[in-house]
Design a protein around this motif. Structure first.
Motif, PDB file in Angstrom:
ATOM      1  N   ILE A 152       0.836  -1.204   0.000  1.00 59.18           N
ATOM      2  CA  ILE A 152       0.000   0.000   0.000  1.00 59.18           C
ATOM      3  C   ILE A 152       0.870   1.253   0.000  1.00 59.18           C
ATOM      4  CG2 ILE A 152      -1.629   1.351   1.378  1.00 59.18           C
ATOM      5  CD1 ILE A 152      -2.811  -1.371   2.309  1.00 59.18           C
ATOM      6  N   ALA A 153       1.934   1.263   0.803  1.00 66.36           N
ATOM      7  CA  ALA A 153       2.827   2.416   0.870  1.00 66.36           C
ATOM      8  C   ALA A 153       3.538   2.626  -0.463  1.00 66.36           C
ATOM      9  CB  ALA A 153       3.841   2.239   1.993  1.00 66.36           C
ATOM     10  N   ASP A 154       3.958   1.538  -1.117  1.00 64.06           N
ATOM     11  CA  ASP A 154       4.623   1.648  -2.416  1.00 64.06           C
ATOM     12  C   ASP A 154       3.670   2.174  -3.478  1.00 64.06           C
ATOM     13  OD1 ASP A 154       6.943   0.731  -1.284  1.00 64.06           O
ATOM     14  OD2 ASP A 154       6.744  -1.331  -2.036  1.00 64.06           O
ATOM     15  N   ASP A 155       2.402   1.782  -3.409  1.00 63.35           N
ATOM     16  CA  ASP A 155       1.411   2.275  -4.366  1.00 63.35           C
ATOM     17  C   ASP A 155       1.157   3.765  -4.182  1.00 63.35           C
ATOM     18  OD1 ASP A 155       1.162  -0.233  -5.432  1.00 63.35           O
ATOM     19  OD2 ASP A 155      -0.748  -0.704  -4.445  1.00 63.35           O
ATOM     20  N   ASP A 156       1.219   4.251  -2.955  1.00 62.00           N
ATOM     21  CA  ASP A 156       0.969   5.656  -2.664  1.00 62.00           C
ATOM     22  C   ASP A 156       2.196   6.525  -2.911  1.00 62.00           C
ATOM     23  OD1 ASP A 156      -1.612   5.122  -1.995  1.00 62.00           O
ATOM     24  OD2 ASP A 156      -1.287   5.150   0.176  1.00 62.00           O
ATOM     25  N   ALA A 157       3.389   5.957  -2.941  1.00 65.21           N
ATOM     26  CA  ALA A 157       4.621   6.729  -3.093  1.00 65.21           C
ATOM     27  C   ALA A 157       4.653   7.529  -4.390  1.00 65.21           C
ATOM     28  CB  ALA A 157       5.838   5.821  -2.980  1.00 65.21           C
ATOM     29  N   ARG A 159       2.209   8.788  -6.115  1.00 64.41           N
ATOM     30  CA  ARG A 159       1.241   9.870  -5.992  1.00 64.41           C
ATOM     31  C   ARG A 159       1.801  11.000  -5.130  1.00 64.41           C
ATOM     32  NH1 ARG A 159      -3.322   6.023  -4.259  1.00 64.41           N
ATOM     33  NH2 ARG A 159      -3.479   4.767  -6.116  1.00 64.41           N
ATOM     34  N   LEU A 160       2.498  10.632  -4.067  1.00 61.99           N
ATOM     35  CA  LEU A 160       3.072  11.650  -3.180  1.00 61.99           C
ATOM     36  C   LEU A 160       4.142  12.445  -3.910  1.00 61.99           C
ATOM     37  CD1 LEU A 160       3.338   9.669   0.167  1.00 61.99           C
ATOM     38  CD2 LEU A 160       1.715  11.466  -0.401  1.00 61.99           C
ATOM     39  N   ASP A 162       4.290  13.003  -7.154  1.00 56.23           N
ATOM     40  CA  ASP A 162       3.610  13.866  -8.115  1.00 56.23           C
ATOM     41  C   ASP A 162       3.027  15.091  -7.417  1.00 56.23           C
ATOM     42  OD1 ASP A 162       4.198  12.107 -10.133  1.00 56.23           O
ATOM     43  OD2 ASP A 162       2.236  11.110 -10.115  1.00 56.23           O
ATOM     44  N   ASP A 163       2.481  14.925  -6.230  1.00 60.50           N
ATOM     45  CA  ASP A 163       1.905  16.034  -5.472  1.00 60.50           C
ATOM     46  C   ASP A 163       2.969  17.050  -5.071  1.00 60.50           C
ATOM     47  OD1 ASP A 163      -0.581  14.908  -5.716  1.00 60.50           O
ATOM     48  OD2 ASP A 163      -0.590  14.040  -3.682  1.00 60.50           O
TER      49      ASP A 163
END
Length: 166
Positions: A152-157, A159-160, A162-163
């Protein structure tokens, strides 16, 4: 004269202590088995009216939030709660796993997973006793949960990242 074997044990060490009886394995009941038991109970005269009244009273007083639950009676009588440690319900199959088939609800030291989580920082051995699992099985489950969190953390990385660029 025979010489003693290496694994000879003195007689007083062979007697099992009452408190150290072997742990009973969890027992799972399928939906079909539960339906069969319900049909047998209904054929034998149904549910006792006094028991029905008690069940209705308990349902009416059931806590609606963690704040209500935290100050509620212990051991927690609401075994249908998803945080209760006495039984687990598989959401996919509907089967019920009795975690402590050899004990009654009031014999458990801990009945609510949220109470255990509030304590924080307990050993694998303590978790194993609370959940009726071995320390090794608790370790395996911990590793599986941590692996899921890493995914889950790798999937969100991305996106973070890009933000932060914007």
């Amino acid at each position: 004269m025979s010489e003693p074997k290496r694994n000879d044990v003195t007689p007083d060490l062979q007697e099992p202590m009452e408190a150290e009886r072997p742990r009973q394995r969890a027992r799972t009941m399928s939906r079909k088995e539960m339906a069969r038991q319900f049909r047998q109970q209904m054929a034998a005269g149904g549910i006792d009216p006094e028991l029905q009244t008690l069940m209705a009273e308990m349902e009416a007083s059931r806590p609606k939030s963690r704040a209500d639950c935290g100050t509620g009676p212990r051991p927690c009588p609401y075994v249908s709660c998803k945080y209760n440690l006495y039984v687990d319900v598989n959401p996919r199959t509907g089967s019920v796993k009795m975690n402590f088939p050899d004990k009654e609800l009031w014999e458990l030291a801990e009945t609510c997973a949220l109470d255990v989580a509030d304590r924080a920082g307990i050993t694998l051995e303590e978790v194993g006793v609370i959940m009726n699992l071995t320390r090794e099985r608790v370790r395996q489950l911990e590793m599986r949960g941590l692996a899921k969190l890493r995914v889950i953390a790798d999937d969100d990385a991305p996106r973070l990242a890009d933000d932060q660029d914007e």
